[in-house]
Motif scaffolding. Structure first.
Motif, short mmCIF file in Angstrom:
data_model
loop_
_atom_site.label_atom_id
_atom_site.label_comp_id
_atom_site.label_asym_id
_atom_site.label_seq_id
_atom_site.Cartn_x
_atom_site.Cartn_y
_atom_site.Cartn_z
N GLN A 84 0.83 -1.21 0.00
CA GLN A 84 0.00 0.00 0.00
C GLN A 84 0.86 1.25 0.00
O GLN A 84 0.61 2.21 -0.76
N VAL A 85 1.89 1.27 0.84
CA VAL A 85 2.76 2.44 0.94
C VAL A 85 3.56 2.63 -0.36
O VAL A 85 3.68 3.75 -0.88
N LYS A 86 4.09 1.53 -0.90
CA LYS A 86 4.87 1.64 -2.13
C LYS A 86 4.04 2.19 -3.28
O LYS A 86 4.49 3.07 -4.02
N THR A 87 2.82 1.67 -3.43
CA THR A 87 1.96 2.13 -4.53
C THR A 87 1.64 3.62 -4.39
O THR A 87 1.72 4.37 -5.36
N ARG A 88 1.33 4.05 -3.18
CA ARG A 88 0.99 5.46 -2.97
C ARG A 88 2.19 6.37 -3.20
O ARG A 88 2.06 7.41 -3.86
N MET A 102 1.66 2.50 -12.55
CA MET A 102 0.84 1.33 -12.25
C MET A 102 1.73 0.31 -11.56
O MET A 102 2.92 0.20 -11.86
N GLU A 103 1.12 -0.44 -10.64
CA GLU A 103 1.89 -1.46 -9.92
C GLU A 103 2.46 -2.50 -10.87
O GLU A 103 3.60 -2.95 -10.72
N GLU A 277 11.68 0.61 -4.70
CA GLU A 277 11.20 -0.01 -3.46
C GLU A 277 11.26 1.01 -2.33
O GLU A 277 11.96 2.01 -2.41
N ILE A 278 10.53 0.74 -1.23
CA ILE A 278 10.39 1.74 -0.16
C ILE A 278 11.30 1.49 1.02
O ILE A 278 11.32 2.27 1.97
N GLY A 279 12.07 0.43 0.99
CA GLY A 279 12.98 0.17 2.09
C GLY A 279 12.33 -0.63 3.22
O GLY A 279 11.22 -1.14 3.10
N SER A 280 13.02 -0.70 4.32
CA SER A 280 12.61 -1.55 5.44
C SER A 280 11.35 -1.03 6.13
O SER A 280 11.18 0.18 6.32
N MET A 281 10.49 -1.96 6.50
CA MET A 281 9.30 -1.62 7.28
C MET A 281 9.60 -1.60 8.77
O MET A 281 8.71 -1.34 9.59
N ARG A 290 12.83 7.71 2.39
CA ARG A 290 12.11 6.79 1.51
C ARG A 290 11.75 7.49 0.20
O ARG A 290 11.96 6.95 -0.89
N VAL A 291 11.18 8.67 0.30
CA VAL A 291 10.79 9.42 -0.89
C VAL A 291 12.01 9.90 -1.66
O VAL A 291 12.04 9.87 -2.90
#
Length: 328
Positions: A84-88, A102-103, A277-281, A290-291
């Motif tokens: 969810q976070v990556k897509t947004r 698009m994903e 990719e967004i990195g570690s959760m 991240r951004v």
């Protein structure tokens, strides 16, 4: 980041990520509980197997399997949140650059063409993700990531190895293209075997000799028309492709010119690894790095596109110039 990105972060992304922080912590706790539960259940099951068989191997087998199952089940909630976070974030970054995201691509653009011309390796499994599209310097483009794996066997064990992981880029431009020109990697001393040409995509392509020794140390060029191939591979374009190879630190760039649906087309494949990719959760979501990482990766790829299609300086030929009337 400049003011545009600072505003996007402060006004839109950070408040949204702050709201999700509670869910991130819950998801991590849920994963930990499932892992601990799986370990406890595995200890019990392993103990029963040991009492039944009298062999410690069964104990450790039960413990291992149950713990893995607990970890897999527990990670599903974390994975859903990460997706969810990556897509947004990718959508927001793309929109800020006037692009679409698009994903997954609805259809991997010209993937089979790259395979037909041996610019991508054979594979047994494939996966596509992170599709971006838009316009740069008057040229439409689309890019997506591809992950290709080959199946291997060793000592009766089957496993998969990655043979390609990187970006595939398709750029369309108004300049007229006739025939096919393929730019592949240099094969070293195997070059002599292909000195007369190669069969690719159902075409018998001839080896194209070029005057740039640095270019020919890295690439081999094949085409169905010597004149047209040299017309496309101007000294300026070769210099730009070498710069792209340098910027990607030798990520095995390969490309081809082709005509498709009445347009000229440049296809590029480069082994960039897994991007966007967004990195570690495990760290807080509202981390601006991240951004910054996403922006940096996307602007780097866009910079490569700009490098290849930017308007030419005086005396150069550009992809965005329709010079079809100048061919002989």
């Amino acid at each position: 980041m400049d003011q545009r990105w600072d505003d996007l972060w402060t006004n839109t992304l950070k408040p949204w990520l702050d709201e999700l922080e509670i869910e991130r912590k819950k998801a991590l706790r849920h994963r930990l509980y499932c892992l601990a539960g799986g370990f406890a259940a595995g200890f019990a099951v392993g103990g029963l197997l040991y009492l039944w068989a009298g062999d410690g191997v069964f104990f450790f087998f039960g413990l291992f399997v149950s713990t893995v199952i607990g970890g897999v089940v527990g990670n599903q909630r974390v994975a859903r949140l990460a997706k969810q976070v990556k897509t947004r974030l990718n959508t927001a970054v793309a929109e800020a650059l006037d692009l679409s995201y698009m994903e997954k691509p609805a259809e991997p653009a010209r993937f089979q063409t790259l395979r037909d011309y041996d610019l991508l390796p054979s594979y047994n499994r494939r996966h596509f993700e992170d599709y971006f599209s838009g316009e740069r310097q008057g040229c439409d483009f689309e890019l997506y990531e591809a992950h290709l794996e080959q199946r291997r066997r060793s000592n009766k064990r089957t496993y998969y190895v990655t043979v390609f992981r990187g970006v595939i880029i398709r750029i369309t431009f108004p300049r007229k293209v006739e025939g096919v020109t393929v730019i592949t990697r240099d094969n070293g001393w195997f070059n002599g075997l292909a000195a007369l040409g190669r069969s690719m995509g159902g075409h018998d392509l001839k080896r194209i000799g070029l005057v740039d020794p640095k270019f020919e140390r890295i690439f081999e060029v094949y085409g169905d028309d010597q004149v047209l191939a040299r017309y496309m591979l101007t000294p300026s374009f070769m210099e730009r492709l070498l710069k792209l190879e340098e910027d990607l630190r030798g990520k095995r760039v390969r490309a081809m010119f082709d005509a498709h649906s009445g347009e000229g087309e440049l296809l590029i494949a480069a082994e960039t690894g897994n991007l966007f990719e967004i990195g570690s959760m495990s760290k807080p979501l509202a981390d601006q790095s991240r951004v910054q990482a996403l922006v940096g990766e996307l602007t780097q790829v866009l910079g490569l596109i700009d490098l290849l299609v930017r308007p030419a300086s005086a005396g150069e030929t550009s992809l965005v110039e329709d010079t079809s009337g100048s061919q002989s």
